[in-house]
Design an enzyme around this catalytic site. Sequence first.
Site, PDB file in Angstrom:
ATOM      1  N   LYS A 176       0.816  -1.215   0.000  1.00  9.22           N
ATOM      2  CA  LYS A 176       0.000   0.000   0.000  1.00  9.22           C
ATOM      3  C   LYS A 176       0.843   1.254   0.000  1.00  9.22           C
ATOM      4  O   LYS A 176       2.027   1.235   0.337  1.00  9.22           O
ATOM      5  CB  LYS A 176      -0.984  -0.022   1.175  1.00  9.22           C
ATOM      6  CG  LYS A 176      -2.170  -0.949   0.869  1.00  9.22           C
ATOM      7  CD  LYS A 176      -3.259  -0.899   1.893  1.00  9.22           C
ATOM      8  CE  LYS A 176      -4.375  -1.868   1.478  1.00  9.22           C
ATOM      9  NZ  LYS A 176      -5.362  -2.040   2.556  1.00  9.22           N
ATOM     10  N   ARG A 194      -3.503  -9.946   5.050  1.00  5.68           N
ATOM     11  CA  ARG A 194      -3.873 -10.001   3.636  1.00  5.68           C
ATOM     12  C   ARG A 194      -2.686  -9.495   2.817  1.00  5.68           C
ATOM     13  O   ARG A 194      -2.311  -8.330   2.932  1.00  5.68           O
ATOM     14  CB  ARG A 194      -5.111  -9.122   3.407  1.00  5.68           C
ATOM     15  CG  ARG A 194      -5.635  -9.128   1.977  1.00  5.68           C
ATOM     16  CD  ARG A 194      -6.852  -8.201   1.858  1.00  5.68           C
ATOM     17  NE  ARG A 194      -7.378  -8.163   0.498  1.00  5.68           N
ATOM     18  CZ  ARG A 194      -6.902  -7.387  -0.464  1.00  5.68           C
ATOM     19  NH1 ARG A 194      -5.899  -6.558  -0.228  1.00  5.68           N
ATOM     20  NH2 ARG A 194      -7.439  -7.429  -1.664  1.00  5.68           N
TER      21      ARG A 194
HETATM   22  C1  8Y4 Z   1      -0.905  -1.507  -4.167  1.00 10.37           C
HETATM   23  C2  8Y4 Z   1      -1.478  -2.703  -3.931  1.00 10.37           C
HETATM   24  C3  8Y4 Z   1      -1.565  -0.358  -3.774  1.00 10.37           C
HETATM   25  C4  8Y4 Z   1      -2.706  -2.787  -3.305  1.00 10.37           C
HETATM   26  C5  8Y4 Z   1      -2.808  -0.437  -3.170  1.00 10.37           C
HETATM   27  C6  8Y4 Z   1      -3.373  -1.643  -2.934  1.00 10.37           C
HETATM   28  C7  8Y4 Z   1      -7.988  -4.422   2.146  1.00 10.37           C
HETATM   29  C8  8Y4 Z   1      -9.039  -5.226   1.669  1.00 10.37           C
HETATM   30  C9  8Y4 Z   1      -8.106  -4.189   0.014  1.00 10.37           C
HETATM   31  C10 8Y4 Z   1      -7.726  -4.390   3.542  1.00 10.37           C
HETATM   32  C11 8Y4 Z   1      -9.558  -5.945   3.783  1.00 10.37           C
HETATM   33  C12 8Y4 Z   1      -5.286  -2.716  -1.850  1.00 10.37           C
HETATM   34  C13 8Y4 Z   1     -10.050  -5.697  -0.559  1.00 10.37           C
HETATM   35  C14 8Y4 Z   1      -6.652  -2.341  -1.464  1.00 10.37           C
HETATM   36  N1  8Y4 Z   1      -7.409  -3.788   1.078  1.00 10.37           N
HETATM   37  N2  8Y4 Z   1      -9.817  -5.975   2.471  1.00 10.37           N
HETATM   38  N3  8Y4 Z   1      -9.105  -5.069   0.333  1.00 10.37           N
HETATM   39  N4  8Y4 Z   1      -8.549  -5.170   4.323  1.00 10.37           N
HETATM   40  N5  8Y4 Z   1     -10.302  -6.664   4.628  1.00 10.37           N
HETATM   41  N6  8Y4 Z   1      -4.627  -1.661  -2.365  1.00 10.37           N
HETATM   42  O1  8Y4 Z   1      -6.845  -3.704   4.061  1.00 10.37           O
HETATM   43  O2  8Y4 Z   1      -4.858  -3.830  -1.722  1.00 10.37           O
HETATM   44  S1  8Y4 Z   1      -7.851  -3.648  -1.635  1.00 10.37           S
END
Ligand code: 8Y4
Length: 271
Positions: free
Chosen positions: A216, A250
């Site tokens: 993130k 996750r």
């Molecule tokens: C690079 C990679 C930049 C990934 C941003 C991201 C969560 C989630 C997501 C979380 C739960 C993400 C579906 C966002 N984050 N579900 N989901 N908790 N429960 N962004 O933190 O991965 S998606």
Amino acid sequence: MSDWLNTEKCLIMGVMNITPDSFSDGGKLSSLDAALKQGEALIKEGADILDIGGESTRPGASSVSIDEELDRVIPVIEGLKSRFEIHVSVDTSKPQVMRAAVQVGVDMLNDVTALANPESVQIVADSGLPVCVMHMQGEPRTMQENPKYEDVVVEVSNFLSDITKICQAAGIPREHIIIDPGLGFGKKLEHNLKLLAAVPQLCDLGFPILIGGSRKSMIDDLLGRDVDERMPASIALAAQAALYGANIVRVHDVRETYDAVRMVEAVASYQ
Ligand code: 8Y4
């Protein structure tokens, strides 16, 4: 039924984003095949759960219709459950997608809107499955514009505590409610760091905790790293969350996170 959640060790949830660009361009069947191969690889790397999402929740991502999301995630869930002994969660906020996923044997629901759609609460209760409820300030499109809190830890814990009460009132047993502070969802770097430091306090609410910090932008904010350079910090974040009592992390990099979490758990077992 969901005894798999009730364990001392921290479970590794592997991220699978099912978007048209994420798996090949050779049509539906070959992209399903590619997704199942990725799932198999993540299982071999040590994933306990695979989180299947068909709609990007990243800031600025475009929304996906119900039919499109169903087409993306349902065959993958069905395929994974029929071929492998693995727990699968569905990352969706659409009641129709939840219902279809339950029908094909999904093991857990992951809703980043914390069951904002009132239909969803009843679907989860009727399904008898665990659910992850996550805190978010604002909505995905605009949540990172100017997040503001008086006391982020107090506000997020109060929100999570309130939603667990709503869930229980609807008949979801407390052991089935997983809470998540929602790193990056309407939070600045300092908010994310305070929430990670507060994982032990969040544990005191008495519910299993999920932490998703993998790759993130908080890592970019701290260290100035592009998305393909965020693995070391992602692993450290997951291992620290596990040590602080998180029950599920996750992550994208399952093998590396698995090793780090098992290592710190081995040391902590002698504390
Ligand atoms: C690079 C990679 C930049 C990934 C941003 C991201 C969560 C989630 C997501 C979380 C739960 C993400 C579906 C966002 N984050 N579900 N989901 N908790 N429960 N962004 O933190 O991965 S998606």
